[in-house]
Design an enzyme around this catalytic site. Structure first.
Site, PDB file in Angstrom:
ATOM      1  N   ILE A  30      60.783  18.636  52.552  1.00  0.00           N
ATOM      2  CA  ILE A  30      61.937  19.669  53.063  1.00  0.00           C
ATOM      3  C   ILE A  30      63.503  18.900  53.200  1.00  0.00           C
ATOM      4  O   ILE A  30      63.445  18.061  53.625  1.00  0.00           O
ATOM      5  CB  ILE A  30      61.705  20.226  54.343  1.00  0.00           C
ATOM      6  N   CYS A  31      64.561  19.435  52.479  1.00  0.00           N
ATOM      7  CA  CYS A  31      65.961  19.099  52.281  1.00  0.00           C
ATOM      8  C   CYS A  31      66.393  19.632  53.643  1.00  0.00           C
ATOM      9  O   CYS A  31      66.830  20.728  53.436  1.00  0.00           O
ATOM     10  CB  CYS A  31      66.478  19.330  51.164  1.00  0.00           C
ATOM     11  N   LEU A  32      66.446  18.805  54.793  1.00  0.00           N
ATOM     12  CA  LEU A  32      67.212  19.496  55.862  1.00  0.00           C
ATOM     13  C   LEU A  32      67.922  18.319  56.827  1.00  0.00           C
ATOM     14  O   LEU A  32      67.267  17.327  57.160  1.00  0.00           O
ATOM     15  CB  LEU A  32      65.936  20.128  56.936  1.00  0.00           C
TER      16      LEU A  32
END
Lengths: 469, 152
Positions: B86-88
């Site tokens: 996840i890109c967060l």
């Protein structure tokens, strides 16, 4: 009442773990390797360049290895809790919620800040708190608190690592190199690992000695109280029941470790949220890294000079430059520069601690990195008497060497990339010398020039900080 | 194994006593730092009616270091790649020790509601999302139908 018991103070000092001054690092006088002159043979120049880097590196480290180890031992000693060194019922070293290897702040600076009541002391936390507990129950729970949390005796990372006789300074014989096949680098790695394992064991022993004294004194006081022998014989450094209640009734939970502490926690300057000292000393600048717009580049194309390390942000509101303030509670005042813990009585007008005593200040100003602590702490308010009341403390205040660390990381990367360039150039030279035309000769000259420039640049850089000293 | 910090114990207890709507997180019996997580697709998003499985791990340095979270259910989303990574921001540079398992999972749920193709992790998905948003949303719905259904 109202006297500063000088005895308490002196004993406080005497009982702080004694650590001799670390010897000063010797300056490296022989730098001839850095500025080696150009030689006729190109391949030897390449090798020489590679080797000179290597040798330099190692010499520098060999000379200070023991000193760096002594420094680490000293830091470990500073992290031992001594029950006699109490400020307002808390201590000068952390309880142990975070692992030992994460305690990399400057312990001396923090101790001084706590003694000056500019940072909340490290209180022993309660795991839980229930407002319905009676006073007797609460006192019993506080009485049962250990001085330090339990140590993990056998850490996975030190499994199978010999530690030998902890009282002997020499331990290199523990490196198992019977077959003689270990490279220098492997031996060095092993040396470091053994050192760390030994230090960890020593650390446990040092703290356990203090834990035992603490327990014995608690039993001793309990016996005296049971026999009704009067309070004069009681150990002065243990808290009175009134102090226990004063501290732990109406406490607060730290929003980061979820542990329960006395009410006088530090406060974030930006959003006024509480934070215990133990969590605060964990918060620091980001690890040296490349800016995000460099993300797409190959690792070797990145310029080491671009490495940055941003100041910590507030964990609660993400404001830049996380800063805390601390206001000591007058009602909790006891211990260092005040009345003995055992004499604490709720609401009594205790002796005012003397903040004009700058003795400790000067000792901190002389920390290893030479950074003056006073310049790092901004004064936010002063009372009419000129007494400093609230200080602003950042993670840089308690890690004055952060810039040094960043520079170290940069020069490490620079050396690595210089070595890579040298190898790269030497490959091209070898390829070039196979062809015999004019063009390859020109290339050869260019490359040589490039390398010499590199070598000079690097040696200048490496020498410049030494000259400053 | 090292003893579990009080914070993790309390967080786990509070997740049970005061659960987040549309999110479950349960620690494994043999490793209390490892959680099985489910997140319901937010209403009005292409992931609506989907139930997504994730895994969450609390590293030794938690809460000074962020939890490691990964989607186990296949999902068509510009900020989640094929491996479920996840890109967060809050899982990376904007992690703060004052955040919790609860807040991280809420942020992930919010990410499902508002995909951000301009800061992509799955480049092909993001490209699709920018060039043909209706088509991409349809694919996301289709994948939700196909992969993110509650197990009976």
């Amino acid at each position: 009442m109202g006297n500063v018991p000088g005895k308490l103070e002196d004993e406080n000092r005497a009982n702080d773990v004694n650590v001799g001054p670390a010897t000063l690092p010797r300056t490296i006088s022989d730098t001839s390797d850095n500025s080696r002159s150009r030689r006729g043979n190109t391949s030897s120049l390449v090798n020489g360049f590679l080797r000179s880097n290597e040798r330099n590196d190692k010499d520098g480290k060999m000379k200070t290895l023991r000193q760096r180890e002594l420094q680490k031992e000293q830091q470990a000693k500073e992290l031992v809790i001594n029950y006699k060194s109490s400020v307002d019922g808390g201590y000068l070293a952390p309880f142990g919620c975070y692992s030992f290897d994460k305690l990399d702040y400057n312990a001396k600076t923090v101790k001084t800040l706590i003694k000056r009541r500019q940072l909340a002391p490290f209180y022993t936390p309660l795991q839980d708190y229930d407002a319905s507990w009676t006073d007797e129950e609460l006192i019993k729970i506080v009485d049962g608190l250990p001085l330090h949390s339990v140590f993990e005796e056998n850490l996975e990372e030190f499994e199978g690592i010999p530690t030998g006789d902890l009282y002997s300074e020499q331990f290199d014989h523990l490196i198992n190199n019977e077959s003689g096949t270990m490279s220098k680098r492997e031996r060095k790695k092993m040396h470091n690992l053994i050192f760390k394992a030994r230090l960890y064991k020593k650390r446990i022993i040092w703290q356990e000695i203090q834990n035992n004294i603490f327990l014995e004194k608690k039993l001793y006081n309990k016996n005296i109280l049971k026999k009704n022998n009067g309070t004069s014989k009681l150990d002065q450094y243990l808290p009175s029941d009134e102090l226990k209640l004063q501290l732990y009734r109406n406490g607060k939970e730290c929003p980061i470790c979820f542990l329960y502490y006395p009410n006088n926690l530090n406060c974030s300057k930006c959003c006024q949220q509480p934070i215990c000292t133990e969590c605060f000393v964990q918060i620091k600048r980001s690890h040296p890294h490349f800016p995000h717009d460099e993300d797409d580049k190959e690792e070797e194309d990145k310029d080491p000079q671009l490495l940055t390390s941003e100041p910590a942000k507030c964990p609660y509101c993400a404001s830049e430059n996380f800063t805390i303030t601390y206001k000591p509670l007058k009602d909790n005042e006891c211990g260092y520069h005040s009345i003995p813990l055992i004499k604490f009585k709720k609401g009594s007008t205790n002796n005012k601690y003397d903040l004009t005593d700058e003795e400790d200040l000067s000792s901190v100003s002389k920390t290893d990195s030479g950074t003056d602590l006073t310049s790092n702490i901004a004064l936010t308010s002063q009372d009419p008497l000129g007494r400093q009341q609230t200080y602003e403390i950042t993670s840089d205040t308690i890690r004055p060497n952060w810039e040094e660390r960043l520079k170290k990381e940069i020069s490490k990367l620079e050396r690595r990339s210089a070595n890579a360039t040298a190898i790269h150039v030497s490959n091209r030279l070898i390829q070039g010398s196979n062809g015999n035309n004019q063009e390859s000769q020109n290339n050869l000259n260019d490359l040589e020039q490039q390398m010499i420039e590199q070598a000079i640049k690097l040696s200048l850089k490496e020498n410049s900080p030494k000259k400053k000293k | 194994m090292a003893s579990l910090p009080k914070r993790i114990i309390k967080e786990t207890e509070r997740l049970v006593s005061d659960p987040v709507p549309g999110i479950t997180a349960e620690p494994h019996d043999d490793n209390l730092r490892y959680f099985s997580v489910t997140i319901e697709g937010p209403e009005g998003s292409p992931y609506e009616h989907g139930i997504f499985d994730l895994e969450l791990f609390l590293p030794d340095d938690y809460p000074m270091e962020s939890p490691k979270v990964r989607f186990l259910t296949k999902i068509y989303h510009p900020n989640i790649d094929r491996l479920g990574r996840i890109c967060l921001d809050v899982l990376k540079t904007n992690w703060s020790p004052a955040l919790q398992i609860r807040t991280v999972l809420l942020s992930i749920q919010a990410l499902l509601a508002s995909p951000n193709p301009n800061d992509p992790l799955a480049n092909d998905v993001a490209e699709d999302w920018i060039k043909n948003e209706t088509g991409a949303i349809a694919t996301a719905k289709e994948w939700t139908q196909k992969y993110a259904q509650a197990k009976e």
